[in-house]
Design a protein around this motif. Structure first.
Motif, PDB file in Angstrom:
ATOM      1  N   ARG A  81      88.402   2.249 -26.254  1.00  0.00           N
ATOM      2  CA  ARG A  81      87.774   1.395 -27.265  1.00  0.00           C
ATOM      3  C   ARG A  81      86.799   2.205 -28.135  1.00  0.00           C
ATOM      4  NH1 ARG A  81      82.829  -1.014 -27.952  1.00  0.00           N
ATOM      5  NH2 ARG A  81      82.062  -0.032 -26.054  1.00  0.00           N
ATOM      6  N   GLN A 123      87.534   3.762 -31.918  1.00  0.00           N
ATOM      7  CA  GLN A 123      86.656   3.197 -32.942  1.00  0.00           C
ATOM      8  C   GLN A 123      85.951   4.319 -33.715  1.00  0.00           C
ATOM      9  OE1 GLN A 123      84.740  -0.363 -31.278  1.00  0.00           O
ATOM     10  NE2 GLN A 123      82.843   0.436 -32.103  1.00  0.00           N
ATOM     11  N   LYS A 143      87.711  -2.063 -34.117  1.00  0.00           N
ATOM     12  CA  LYS A 143      86.652  -1.996 -35.134  1.00  0.00           C
ATOM     13  C   LYS A 143      86.480  -0.583 -35.695  1.00  0.00           C
ATOM     14  CE  LYS A 143      83.618  -5.718 -33.541  1.00  0.00           C
ATOM     15  NZ  LYS A 143      84.227  -6.274 -32.324  1.00  0.00           N
ATOM     16  N   SER A 149      80.297  -0.251 -39.155  1.00  0.00           N
ATOM     17  CA  SER A 149      79.833  -1.170 -40.207  1.00  0.00           C
ATOM     18  C   SER A 149      79.399  -0.438 -41.483  1.00  0.00           C
ATOM     19  CB  SER A 149      78.633  -1.964 -39.665  1.00  0.00           C
ATOM     20  OG  SER A 149      77.663  -1.077 -39.125  1.00  0.00           O
ATOM     21  N   ASN A 175      73.303  10.038 -32.710  1.00  0.00           N
ATOM     22  CA  ASN A 175      74.206   9.347 -31.788  1.00  0.00           C
ATOM     23  C   ASN A 175      75.160  10.328 -31.090  1.00  0.00           C
ATOM     24  OD1 ASN A 175      77.260   7.933 -32.080  1.00  0.00           O
ATOM     25  ND2 ASN A 175      75.754   6.718 -30.964  1.00  0.00           N
ATOM     26  N   SER A 188      73.587  -6.073 -26.458  1.00  0.00           N
ATOM     27  CA  SER A 188      74.669  -5.084 -26.425  1.00  0.00           C
ATOM     28  C   SER A 188      75.461  -5.211 -25.120  1.00  0.00           C
ATOM     29  CB  SER A 188      74.050  -3.677 -26.526  1.00  0.00           C
ATOM     30  OG  SER A 188      74.969  -2.689 -26.150  1.00  0.00           O
ATOM     31  N   PRO A 189      76.597  -5.923 -25.164  1.00  0.00           N
ATOM     32  CA  PRO A 189      77.319  -6.195 -23.915  1.00  0.00           C
ATOM     33  C   PRO A 189      77.892  -4.950 -23.231  1.00  0.00           C
ATOM     34  CG  PRO A 189      78.577  -6.956 -25.823  1.00  0.00           C
ATOM     35  CD  PRO A 189      77.225  -6.548 -26.321  1.00  0.00           C
ATOM     36  N   ASN A 190      78.170  -3.886 -24.008  1.00  0.00           N
ATOM     37  CA  ASN A 190      78.827  -2.719 -23.409  1.00  0.00           C
ATOM     38  C   ASN A 190      77.870  -1.674 -22.850  1.00  0.00           C
ATOM     39  OD1 ASN A 190      81.690  -3.364 -24.179  1.00  0.00           O
ATOM     40  ND2 ASN A 190      80.768  -3.340 -26.217  1.00  0.00           N
ATOM     41  N   LYS A 197      77.575   6.860 -22.364  1.00  0.00           N
ATOM     42  CA  LYS A 197      76.380   6.932 -23.202  1.00  0.00           C
ATOM     43  C   LYS A 197      75.258   7.400 -22.287  1.00  0.00           C
ATOM     44  CE  LYS A 197      76.491   2.825 -26.265  1.00  0.00           C
ATOM     45  NZ  LYS A 197      75.748   1.559 -26.459  1.00  0.00           N
ATOM     46  N   ASN A 225      71.158   1.969 -27.487  1.00  0.00           N
ATOM     47  CA  ASN A 225      71.165   1.790 -28.948  1.00  0.00           C
ATOM     48  C   ASN A 225      69.736   1.843 -29.506  1.00  0.00           C
ATOM     49  OD1 ASN A 225      73.819   1.228 -28.330  1.00  0.00           O
ATOM     50  ND2 ASN A 225      73.838  -0.858 -29.140  1.00  0.00           N
TER      51      ASN A 225
HETATM   52  N1  FAQ Z   1      79.728  -1.055 -36.487  1.00  0.00           N
HETATM   53  O1  FAQ Z   1      77.939  -3.493 -26.915  1.00  0.00           O
HETATM   54  P1  FAQ Z   1      77.675  -2.755 -28.166  1.00  0.00           P
HETATM   55  C1  FAQ Z   1      80.153   8.790 -38.694  1.00  0.00           C
HETATM   56  C2  FAQ Z   1      80.268  -3.495 -32.045  1.00  0.00           C
HETATM   57  S1  FAQ Z   1      81.023   8.166 -37.404  1.00  0.00           S
HETATM   58  C3  FAQ Z   1      80.768  -1.758 -36.040  1.00  0.00           C
HETATM   59  O2  FAQ Z   1      76.300  -2.205 -28.384  1.00  0.00           O
HETATM   60  P2  FAQ Z   1      78.670  -0.088 -27.807  1.00  0.00           P
HETATM   61  C4  FAQ Z   1      80.559  10.130 -39.243  1.00  0.00           C
HETATM   62  C5  FAQ Z   1      80.755  -2.836 -30.764  1.00  0.00           C
HETATM   63  O3  FAQ Z   1      81.915  -2.078 -31.007  1.00  0.00           O
HETATM   64  C6  FAQ Z   1      80.256   6.590 -37.088  1.00  0.00           C
HETATM   65  N2  FAQ Z   1      80.804  -2.331 -34.814  1.00  0.00           N
HETATM   66  O4  FAQ Z   1      78.760  -1.581 -28.331  1.00  0.00           O
HETATM   67  C7  FAQ Z   1      80.578  10.077 -40.716  1.00  0.00           C
HETATM   68  C8  FAQ Z   1      80.987  -4.029 -29.881  1.00  0.00           C
HETATM   69  O5  FAQ Z   1      82.217  -4.656 -30.237  1.00  0.00           O
HETATM   70  P3  FAQ Z   1      83.576  -4.514 -29.339  1.00  0.00           P
HETATM   71  C9  FAQ Z   1      80.901   5.967 -35.933  1.00  0.00           C
HETATM   72  C10 FAQ Z   1      79.716  -2.152 -34.035  1.00  0.00           C
HETATM   73  O6  FAQ Z   1      80.018   0.495 -27.844  1.00  0.00           O
HETATM   74  C11 FAQ Z   1      79.426  10.204 -41.469  1.00  0.00           C
HETATM   75  C12 FAQ Z   1      79.878  -4.976 -30.313  1.00  0.00           C
HETATM   76  O7  FAQ Z   1      79.503  -4.595 -31.618  1.00  0.00           O
HETATM   77  N3  FAQ Z   1      80.374   6.494 -34.715  1.00  0.00           N
HETATM   78  O8  FAQ Z   1      79.275   8.130 -39.094  1.00  0.00           O
HETATM   79  C13 FAQ Z   1      78.605  -1.408 -34.442  1.00  0.00           C
HETATM   80  O9  FAQ Z   1      77.915  -0.023 -26.538  1.00  0.00           O
HETATM   81  C14 FAQ Z   1      79.455  10.160 -42.859  1.00  0.00           C
HETATM   82  C15 FAQ Z   1      78.696  -4.938 -29.378  1.00  0.00           C
HETATM   83  O10 FAQ Z   1      78.025  -3.660 -29.436  1.00  0.00           O
HETATM   84  C16 FAQ Z   1      80.834   6.070 -33.537  1.00  0.00           C
HETATM   85  O11 FAQ Z   1      81.754   5.274 -33.450  1.00  0.00           O
HETATM   86  C17 FAQ Z   1      78.633  -0.845 -35.729  1.00  0.00           C
HETATM   87  N4  FAQ Z   1      77.606  -0.133 -36.216  1.00  0.00           N
HETATM   88  O12 FAQ Z   1      77.733   0.646 -28.914  1.00  0.00           O
HETATM   89  C18 FAQ Z   1      81.800   9.916 -41.377  1.00  0.00           C
HETATM   90  C19 FAQ Z   1      80.199   6.692 -32.324  1.00  0.00           C
HETATM   91  N5  FAQ Z   1      77.679  -1.424 -33.453  1.00  0.00           N
HETATM   92  O13 FAQ Z   1      84.051  -3.092 -29.482  1.00  0.00           O
HETATM   93  C20 FAQ Z   1      81.848   9.868 -42.785  1.00  0.00           C
HETATM   94  C21 FAQ Z   1      80.753   6.177 -31.037  1.00  0.00           C
HETATM   95  C22 FAQ Z   1      78.211  -2.158 -32.465  1.00  0.00           C
HETATM   96  O14 FAQ Z   1      83.166  -4.813 -27.921  1.00  0.00           O
HETATM   97  C23 FAQ Z   1      80.667   9.994 -43.513  1.00  0.00           C
HETATM   98  N6  FAQ Z   1      80.356   4.808 -30.737  1.00  0.00           N
HETATM   99  N7  FAQ Z   1      79.423  -2.606 -32.815  1.00  0.00           N
HETATM  100  O15 FAQ Z   1      84.524  -5.481 -29.931  1.00  0.00           O
HETATM  101  C24 FAQ Z   1      79.156   4.455 -30.223  1.00  0.00           C
HETATM  102  O16 FAQ Z   1      78.249   5.262 -30.039  1.00  0.00           O
HETATM  103  C25 FAQ Z   1      78.979   3.021 -29.805  1.00  0.00           C
HETATM  104  O17 FAQ Z   1      80.268   2.461 -29.677  1.00  0.00           O
HETATM  105  C26 FAQ Z   1      78.115   2.159 -30.773  1.00  0.00           C
HETATM  106  C27 FAQ Z   1      78.138   0.715 -30.254  1.00  0.00           C
HETATM  107  C28 FAQ Z   1      76.696   2.682 -30.765  1.00  0.00           C
HETATM  108  C29 FAQ Z   1      78.677   2.176 -32.185  1.00  0.00           C
END
Ligand code: FAQ
Length: 311
Positions: free
Chosen positions: A35, A39, A105, A108, A134, A204-206, A216, A220
């Motif tokens: 997931r 994402q 997803k 955002s 992050n 934050s459910p995850n 992690k 957050n």
């Molecule tokens: N946007 O339980 P949590 C970049 C969702 S790359 C959308 O807290 P988690 C490079 C979350 O999926 C940026 N959805 O989730 C670049 C969950 O829904 P689900 C991407 C969000 O996983 C720069 C629900 O809300 N980086 O920028 C968001 O513990 C410039 C509940 O949330 C990553 O993906 C959001 N902001 O924490 C490129 C890093 N926040 O899936 C081009 C990896 C939360 O259960 C130009 N991911 N949700 O349906 C992570 O670190 C984590 O997954 C978080 C969310 C921190 C994003």
């Protein structure tokens, strides 16, 4: 037995060992990684669109070359992360289709428009800056391929951040129109950048599960605070202000306190109702559908090569 395997897995996590693709892992650990990693990959790919929008209109050859290189880096990160996710036994095509036609997803932040070239500066500074905070944490993740992917990605993101900050510093030091453009972009991107870190820990459910398994290593809210603390000084140094009247330094905690994030906007954007959600999805679907013949040709080429090699 299953219980013994779980116990051994737990011990490995507690010792800080990396889990590798062929190792035993609980199904839920694997599902969480799929997931989150997919994402992340989708985000890198869709993240090319807001900036790609300005490649043909960059104000100088130097800015154009740097932007082109940055956008290509995002493509590389996406490919790299898809490969890392495939080590968990899933197919890239299925992941992509779950994102384009299903429920997966992406971040955002990429659902906001880039109205002026100052937005490109601010994306480099704030969005890449937040991504680094992050991803430096994720570079310590318990899953080997994801950890290594993030180490490499962070090196490139550091360059992205520096080029964005340097551009914004120049613009903030320019004519009064340029200064206004710079400040306007900061005002529009500040709150959406803070939303990148996800909901508050209690919403934050995850998080609890991801932290238990060392996917992690920080929450957050901890990461968001870390980002704010770094960014306040950087803003001051180049003479832009952050659009939050409640921002103030707390001597006791050593942290910058900040106002309430507009959470309604966050939830609306992740449900698909942000300013650019529909446009972004439409563009990505079109690229995928129009690229069908390329994928078919590549498969056919691979098939013929294999036949030739077998002869
Ligand atoms: N946007 O339980 P949590 C970049 C969702 S790359 C959308 O807290 P988690 C490079 C979350 O999926 C940026 N959805 O989730 C670049 C969950 O829904 P689900 C991407 C969000 O996983 C720069 C629900 O809300 N980086 O920028 C968001 O513990 C410039 C509940 O949330 C990553 O993906 C959001 N902001 O924490 C490129 C890093 N926040 O899936 C081009 C990896 C939360 O259960 C130009 N991911 N949700 O349906 C992570 O670190 C984590 O997954 C978080 C969310 C921190 C994003």
């Amino acid at each position: 037995t299953e219980d013994e395997k779980r116990e051994a897995f737990r011990e490995r996590i507690d010792k800080g060992e990396k889990i590798e693709p062929k190792d035993w892992m609980p199904e839920q650990y694997k599902q969480q990684l799929i997931r989150m990693m997919s994402q992340h990959a989708h985000s890198e790919i869709v993240g090319m669109l807001p900036e790609g929008n300005w490649i043909t209109r960059a104000p100088s050859l130097k800015r154009k070359i740097v932007l082109l290189a940055k956008v290509q880096d995002e493509a590389g990160h996406g490919m790299y992360l898809y490969s890392a996710t495939e080590t968990l036994g899933v197919r890239r095509q299925d992941l992509i289709e779950d994102y384009l036609y299903g429920t997966a997803k992406y971040s955002s932040i990429f659902n906001y428009p880039t109205l002026t070239f100052a937005d490109i500066c601010v994306i480099g500074w704030l969005v890449d800056g937040a991504a680094i905070v992050n991803q430096t944490m994720l570079a310590k993740s318990s899953y080997g391929p994801y950890s290594r992917a993030n180490i490499r990605i962070c090196k490139e993101e550091s360059f992205h951040k520096k080029q964005g900050y340097e551009m914004l510093a120049k613009m903030a030091d320019g004519t009064s129109d340029q200064q206004k453009m710079a400040q306007d972009a900061v005002n529009r991107w500040w709150w959406p950048t803070l939303m990148m870190f996800g909901p508050h820990d209690e919403d934050s459910p995850n998080s609890a599960e991801l932290i238990k398994w060392g996917v992690k290593t920080k929450t957050n809210d901890e990461l968001r605070q870390d980002f704010v603390d770094r960014t306040v000084m950087e803003a001051k140094a180049i003479g832009v202000t952050l659009p939050d009247p409640e921002l103030k330094y707390n001597e006791e905690t050593g942290h910058w306190e900040f106002g309430e994030i507009p959470w309604d906007e966050f939830w609306s954007v992740i449900k698909g109702n942000g300013p650019m959600n529909r446009e972004r999805m439409k563009t990505r679907r079109k690229a995928y559908e129009e690229g069908e013949w390329v994928r078919e040709a590549a498969m056919e080429y691979a098939r013929k090569r294999k036949l030739k090699d077998e002869k």
